[in-house]
Design a protein around this motif. Structure first.
Motif, PDB file in Angstrom:
ATOM      1  N   LEU A   1       0.618  -1.259  -0.149  1.00 45.22           N
ATOM      2  CA  LEU A   1      -0.170   0.026  -0.167  1.00 45.22           C
ATOM      3  C   LEU A   1       0.761   1.289   0.097  1.00 45.22           C
ATOM      4  N   PHE A   2       1.900   1.067   0.798  1.00 49.08           N
ATOM      5  CA  PHE A   2       2.872   2.429   0.795  1.00 49.08           C
ATOM      6  C   PHE A   2       3.987   2.519   0.408  1.00 49.08           C
ATOM      7  N   SER A   3       4.519   1.531  -0.255  1.00 52.06           N
ATOM      8  CA  SER A   3       6.070   1.648  -0.938  1.00 52.06           C
ATOM      9  C   SER A   3       5.884   2.099  -2.270  1.00 52.06           C
ATOM     10  N   LYS A   4       6.813   2.728  -2.627  1.00 48.48           N
ATOM     11  CA  LYS A   4       7.001   3.126  -4.022  1.00 48.48           C
ATOM     12  C   LYS A   4       7.927   2.519  -4.831  1.00 48.48           C
ATOM     13  N   ASN A   5       8.355   1.439  -4.114  1.00 51.56           N
ATOM     14  CA  ASN A   5       9.536   0.946  -4.957  1.00 51.56           C
ATOM     15  C   ASN A   5       9.010  -0.337  -5.711  1.00 51.56           C
ATOM     16  N   GLU A   6       8.723   0.165  -6.926  1.00 54.54           N
ATOM     17  CA  GLU A   6       7.914  -1.064  -7.772  1.00 54.54           C
ATOM     18  C   GLU A   6       8.831  -2.283  -8.027  1.00 54.54           C
ATOM     19  N   LYS A   7      10.017  -2.200  -8.084  1.00 58.13           N
ATOM     20  CA  LYS A   7      10.844  -3.138  -8.485  1.00 58.13           C
ATOM     21  C   LYS A   7      10.731  -4.278  -7.268  1.00 58.13           C
ATOM     22  N   TRP A   8      10.868  -3.814  -6.042  1.00 58.79           N
ATOM     23  CA  TRP A   8      10.731  -4.774  -4.797  1.00 58.79           C
ATOM     24  C   TRP A   8       9.252  -5.193  -4.635  1.00 58.79           C
ATOM     25  N   LYS A   9       8.402  -4.479  -4.927  1.00 57.38           N
ATOM     26  CA  LYS A   9       6.698  -4.691  -4.818  1.00 57.38           C
ATOM     27  C   LYS A   9       6.628  -6.024  -5.796  1.00 57.38           C
ATOM     28  N   LYS A  10       7.287  -5.839  -7.077  1.00 56.49           N
ATOM     29  CA  LYS A  10       7.160  -7.169  -7.880  1.00 56.49           C
ATOM     30  C   LYS A  10       7.483  -8.309  -7.509  1.00 56.49           C
ATOM     31  N   LYS A  11       8.872  -8.228  -6.881  1.00 57.07           N
ATOM     32  CA  LYS A  11       9.503  -9.453  -6.158  1.00 57.07           C
ATOM     33  C   LYS A  11       8.469  -9.828  -5.203  1.00 57.07           C
ATOM     34  N   LEU A  12       8.253  -8.803  -4.296  1.00 56.09           N
ATOM     35  CA  LEU A  12       7.365  -9.296  -3.201  1.00 56.09           C
ATOM     36  C   LEU A  12       6.254 -10.171  -3.486  1.00 56.09           C
ATOM     37  N   ARG A  13       5.600  -9.565  -4.647  1.00 53.06           N
ATOM     38  CA  ARG A  13       4.353 -10.196  -5.040  1.00 53.06           C
ATOM     39  C   ARG A  13       4.261 -11.667  -5.107  1.00 53.06           C
ATOM     40  N   TRP A  14       5.453 -12.308  -5.813  1.00 48.13           N
ATOM     41  CA  TRP A  14       5.703 -13.441  -6.203  1.00 48.13           C
ATOM     42  C   TRP A  14       6.022 -14.331  -4.947  1.00 48.13           C
ATOM     43  N   VAL A  15       6.867 -13.531  -3.941  1.00 45.47           N
ATOM     44  CA  VAL A  15       6.963 -14.093  -2.699  1.00 45.47           C
ATOM     45  C   VAL A  15       5.606 -14.497  -1.942  1.00 45.47           C
ATOM     46  N   VAL A  16       4.647 -13.606  -1.797  1.00 44.22           N
ATOM     47  CA  VAL A  16       3.415 -13.609  -1.288  1.00 44.22           C
ATOM     48  C   VAL A  16       2.716 -14.818  -1.669  1.00 44.22           C
ATOM     49  N   VAL A  17       2.675 -14.907  -3.077  1.00 51.66           N
ATOM     50  CA  VAL A  17       1.703 -16.062  -3.740  1.00 51.66           C
ATOM     51  C   VAL A  17       2.390 -17.201  -3.461  1.00 51.66           C
ATOM     52  N   LEU A  18       3.549 -17.526  -3.110  1.00 55.53           N
ATOM     53  CA  LEU A  18       4.518 -18.829  -2.838  1.00 55.53           C
ATOM     54  C   LEU A  18       4.041 -18.963  -1.413  1.00 55.53           C
ATOM     55  N   PHE A  19       3.986 -18.049  -0.593  1.00 54.18           N
ATOM     56  CA  PHE A  19       3.654 -18.164   1.080  1.00 54.18           C
ATOM     57  C   PHE A  19       2.528 -18.354   1.329  1.00 54.18           C
ATOM     58  N   ILE A  20       1.435 -17.934   0.629  1.00 56.53           N
ATOM     59  CA  ILE A  20       0.196 -18.373   0.706  1.00 56.53           C
ATOM     60  C   ILE A  20      -0.064 -19.628   0.268  1.00 56.53           C
ATOM     61  N   LEU A  21       0.394 -20.110  -0.778  1.00 57.15           N
ATOM     62  CA  LEU A  21       0.189 -21.587  -1.256  1.00 57.15           C
ATOM     63  C   LEU A  21       0.949 -22.521  -0.411  1.00 57.15           C
ATOM     64  N   PHE A  22       2.017 -22.124   0.259  1.00 54.51           N
ATOM     65  CA  PHE A  22       2.677 -23.150   1.255  1.00 54.51           C
ATOM     66  C   PHE A  22       1.789 -22.987   2.437  1.00 54.51           C
ATOM     67  N   PHE A  23       1.548 -22.091   3.053  1.00 55.10           N
ATOM     68  CA  PHE A  23       0.812 -22.147   4.372  1.00 55.10           C
ATOM     69  C   PHE A  23      -0.684 -22.435   4.173  1.00 55.10           C
ATOM     70  N   SER A  24      -1.124 -22.642   2.912  1.00 56.57           N
ATOM     71  CA  SER A  24      -2.332 -23.193   2.749  1.00 56.57           C
ATOM     72  C   SER A  24      -2.677 -24.474   2.031  1.00 56.57           C
ATOM     73  N   ASN A  25      -1.478 -25.031   2.003  1.00 57.39           N
ATOM     74  CA  ASN A  25      -1.477 -26.342   1.526  1.00 57.39           C
ATOM     75  C   ASN A  25      -1.686 -27.473   2.574  1.00 57.39           C
ATOM     76  N   ALA A  26      -2.775 -28.247   2.409  1.00 59.56           N
ATOM     77  CA  ALA A  26      -3.318 -29.315   3.337  1.00 59.56           C
ATOM     78  C   ALA A  26      -2.279 -30.312   3.493  1.00 59.56           C
ATOM     79  N   PHE A  27      -1.625 -30.944   2.518  1.00 58.35           N
ATOM     80  CA  PHE A  27      -0.766 -31.989   2.314  1.00 58.35           C
ATOM     81  C   PHE A  27       0.400 -31.565   3.306  1.00 58.35           C
ATOM     82  N   ILE A  28       0.952 -30.249   3.001  1.00 55.79           N
ATOM     83  CA  ILE A  28       2.218 -29.985   3.670  1.00 55.79           C
ATOM     84  C   ILE A  28       1.973 -29.883   5.224  1.00 55.79           C
ATOM     85  N   ILE A  29       0.955 -29.343   5.623  1.00 51.15           N
ATOM     86  CA  ILE A  29       0.694 -29.295   7.021  1.00 51.15           C
ATOM     87  C   ILE A  29       0.805 -30.380   7.634  1.00 51.15           C
ATOM     88  N   ASN A  30      -0.100 -31.446   6.818  1.00 51.59           N
ATOM     89  CA  ASN A  30      -0.256 -32.827   7.621  1.00 51.59           C
ATOM     90  C   ASN A  30       0.949 -33.465   7.733  1.00 51.59           C
TER      91      ASN A  30
END
Length: 263
Positions: A27-56
């Motif tokens: 919301l507040f960062s103006k660094n588009e380069k880091w925001k783009k990298k962080l976007r993919w990190v967040v996607v992978l982060f969500i997929l990992f922690f919402s994966n039923a097989f992994i947590i089991n």
């Protein structure tokens, strides 16, 4: 101090906290380069922690495995120590007991008693009502055992402890008073909690065997956790996300107990 430390650390390591921090950064960062990298990190982060097989699979590594009833001999244990913390007093009417989870602790202990594998049951832990007062006997685990046919003479109650560390300290005092020369004890709790509980009892000088109940993990394999196709492996699961919160809290509690000398 202990309470503040554990709660602060728990908040800081929660996946939801880091997801929220990432959202604020977007919301507040103006660094588009880091925001783009962080976007993919967040996607992978969500997929990992919402994966039923992994947590089991992670829970399988953490939880202590179940003990077959057949492996326990007749009269093998003098006392089964059952930890409380599985009931709720936030629902009316107050003429019954509400389990929010962990009823296995009671049901499996009842079976052990009925089959003559434990002689007595020690219910350990203060059970509080919403106003902070001790719950009445009618709304306690002792009442459940009585309703299941366990005689009053076979049930001991320790209602001073407010956490796992105190469970061990106050239970140890009762055991040393009533059974000074016998140490064949069985500790019953939820599988995810037993590592910390066993460590606390060992620290208190009480040797116990453990009996796991209330499992979060299935036996392993995709079919055991309700995944019937490869596509479902990658489907986000809210239940998986919530399980991570439970596991992180328990692992953190175990670490803090070690640091504080409680376990």
């Amino acid at each position: 101090m202990f309470f503040i430390l554990s709660k602060t650390l728990y908040f800081l390591v929660l996946p939801s906290t880091w997801l929220f921090i990432s959202f604020i950064y977007f919301l507040f960062s103006k660094n588009e380069k880091w925001k783009k990298k962080l976007r993919w990190v967040v996607v992978l982060f969500i997929l990992f922690f919402s994966n039923a097989f992994i947590i089991n699979e992670v829970f399988l590594l953490w939880e202590l495995p179940p003990t077959p009833f057949a492996d326990i001999k007749q009269g093998q244990y003098e006392v089964a120590i059952v930890l409380t913390g599985v009931t709720s007093d936030y629902k009316s009417p107050k003429d019954r007991i509400y389990f929010h989870r962990g009823a296995d602790r009671v049901l499996h202990t009842v079976r052990l008693f009925q089959e003559g594998k434990v002689k007595k049951i020690l219910v350990s832990g203060a059970e509080f009502s919403r106003d902070g007062e001790l719950s009445s006997t009618e709304r306690s685990l002792k009442q459940v055992f009585l309703q299941c046919g366990v005689p009053d003479s076979a049930i001991w109650v320790e209602n001073q402890s407010r956490n796992t560390y105190e469970n061990a300290i106050f239970s140890a005092k009762m055991i040393k008073e009533y059974l000074p020369n016998k140490q064949n004890l069985l500790l019953v709790s939820s599988a995810f909690h037993l590592r910390r509980a066993e460590a606390c009892f060992k620290k208190a000088g009480v040797k116990v065997d453990v009996f796991s109940t209330d499992f979060y993990a299935g036996d392993g394999g995709l079919d055991e956790i309700g995944i019937v196709s490869l596509v479902e492996i990658f489907m986000p699961s809210l239940d998986a996300w919530l399980k991570w919160n439970i596991l992180i809290k328990e692992v953190l509690g175990y670490i803090v107990y070690k640091l504080m000398g409680y376990a």
